[in-house]
Motif scaffolding. Structure first.
Motif, short mmCIF file in Angstrom:
data_model
loop_
_atom_site.label_atom_id
_atom_site.label_comp_id
_atom_site.label_asym_id
_atom_site.label_seq_id
_atom_site.Cartn_x
_atom_site.Cartn_y
_atom_site.Cartn_z
N ALA A 345 -2.42 -0.58 -1.14
CA ALA A 345 -1.57 -1.72 -1.48
C ALA A 345 -2.05 -2.39 -2.76
O ALA A 345 -1.25 -2.70 -3.66
CB ALA A 345 -1.57 -2.73 -0.32
N ILE A 352 -1.03 -6.62 1.82
CA ILE A 352 -0.64 -6.46 3.22
C ILE A 352 -0.95 -7.77 3.94
O ILE A 352 -2.10 -8.23 3.92
CB ILE A 352 -1.37 -5.29 3.90
CG1 ILE A 352 -1.02 -3.97 3.21
CG2 ILE A 352 -1.01 -5.22 5.38
CD1 ILE A 352 -1.76 -2.78 3.79
N PHE A 365 3.73 -4.97 4.24
CA PHE A 365 3.29 -4.54 2.91
C PHE A 365 4.37 -4.92 1.90
O PHE A 365 5.54 -4.58 2.07
CB PHE A 365 3.06 -3.03 2.90
CG PHE A 365 2.98 -2.43 1.52
CD1 PHE A 365 2.03 -2.88 0.60
CD2 PHE A 365 3.85 -1.42 1.14
CE1 PHE A 365 1.96 -2.33 -0.67
CE2 PHE A 365 3.78 -0.85 -0.13
CZ PHE A 365 2.83 -1.31 -1.04
N MET A 367 5.19 -5.06 -2.40
CA MET A 367 4.79 -4.67 -3.74
C MET A 367 5.98 -4.82 -4.70
O MET A 367 7.14 -4.76 -4.28
CB MET A 367 4.29 -3.22 -3.77
CG MET A 367 5.34 -2.19 -3.39
SD MET A 367 4.94 -0.48 -3.89
CE MET A 367 5.34 -0.53 -5.65
#
Length: 375
Positions: A345, A352, A365, A367
């Motif tokens: 991650a 996370i 998670f 991103m």
């Protein structure tokens, strides 16, 4: 018994103070020295008078006094707690701590400088022992770091070399399954167990290698690709875990409407570790739920399970390497899964987050869809 006057009291205080005391005239030469310092050094008082202080110091002390202490005294009119070494009449070293202050007239003219020295033999011995201990400690730490690095290199090599025999076992099991040479249900179940164990061992080796790379400074390496869809990778990972745990239910909900610039293999590894964690710790009679979507310039993936909530003390250590909590399930492995997931991650510029209640434990998670210039 005669009574002494104030002058006699001051003289006695000067001569027999529990510290060395001397005065230095405006010309830089010693004018007075007390009996205490005379006794410590073994020199007569007449030997001090008319000489300069540095003449009674060892060579290192002379250099330090002339280059550091004397200029500081001229600049600010005092100095405090300087370590010096006198040379005694017997040629021995006398460690002292020195303090000095100038005395000036109303018009600013320098009258004299008063200097007090305190014997510091025990203190300096302690300081030397402390420095020696620190040096030994530093050597020990350097040796420990070297040993740790060799250990991690060994782990990396071991993990790499384990792949070949593991691949041979997996290939042999697949050949037997496809050839139809084994028709008995019991034999087929044994082959399924072999394949499941090989998959599990392969995951453990991947985690060991990633951990060793991270500890050796390589970090998690990414091979980003925004042109290939991510959803098939997630579906494949879920199917593999369903096969490995046929008694468990894994529900999915994927709504990935935009390209995700990521390392597809690494994201598959991340979600596999999160689902594996949910299967290990979640309630066995409740499904593990997996979802993913793109929203607001971010890719969001979550894994949720029912069961006992994570204790507050364990929440602080979830992503630490080798943390296994209190569970003793054989699927729990080395305790590297969540650590590796968090490293993946971070490598993607994401994070996370975890929430855990009596109703649900959820790992999320998040991103950015496209990496920032600093990533």
């Amino acid at each position: 018994m005669s009574e002494s006057g104030p002058t006699d009291d001051y003289r006695d205080l000067f001569e027999h103070a529990p510290c060395g005391y001397l005065t230095i005239g405006s010309d830089g030469r010693i004018t007075k020295v007390n009996a205490t310092l005379v006794a410590w050094t073994g020199f007569e008082a007449d030997r001090f008078v008319g000489r300069r202080l540095h003449q009674f110091l060892n060579m290192a002390g002379r250099i330090y006094y002339e280059t550091h202490i004397a200029p500081l005294l001229r600049m600010q009119g005092f100095f405090s707690e300087f370590a010096l070494d006198f040379e005694t009449a017997a040629g021995e070293r006398l460690p002292v701590i020195a303090n000095a202050a100038e005395r000036r007239a109303a018009d600013g003219e320098l009258l004299f400088t008063a200097l007090v020295v305190i014997k510091a033999t025990d203190r300096r011995r302690y300081e030397r022992q402390l420095m020696d201990s620190r040096s030994e400690l530093q050597k020990g730490l350097a040796t420990e770091r070297e040993t740790a690095e060799l250990r991690e290199q060994f782990i990396a090599v071991l993990g790499h070399d384990l792949r070949n025999p593991l691949a041979a076992i997996s290939a042999g099991a697949r050949i037997l399954q496809r050839s139809g040479a084994l028709q008995q249900q019991k034999e087929l179940r044994v082959l399924d167990m072999i394949n499941s164990t090989v998959t599990r061992m392969s995951d453990l080796i991947d985690n060991i290698l990633d951990f060793a790379r991270g500890r050796l400074g390589g970090g998690i390496k990414l091979n980003r690709d925004a042109n290939r869809p991510l959803e098939p990778v997630l579906e494949q990972v879920v199917d593999e875990l369903r096969t490995a745990s046929p008694q468990r239910v894994i529900e999915t909900s994927f709504e990935i409407a935009e390209p995700v610039n990521c390392d597809r293999t690494r994201i598959g590894q991340l979600v596999s570790n999160l689902i594996g964690n949910a299967l290990t710790h979640g309630a066995r009679d409740q499904p593990v739920r997996v979802g993913a979507r793109t929203e607001g310039g971010e890719f969001i993936l979550w894994v949720a399970n029912a069961g006992e909530p994570i204790p507050a003390a364990a929440m602080e250590k979830l992503f630490e390497p080798f943390f296994r909590g209190d569970v003793r399930d054989s699927r729990q492995g080395l305790g590297l899964g969540l650590h590796i997931a968090s490293q993946i991650a971070q490598a993607h510029g994401g994070r996370i987050d975890v929430t855990s209640t009596p109703d649900e434990t959820r790992f999320v998670f998040t991103m950015p869809l496209t990496p920032s210039t600093s990533t």
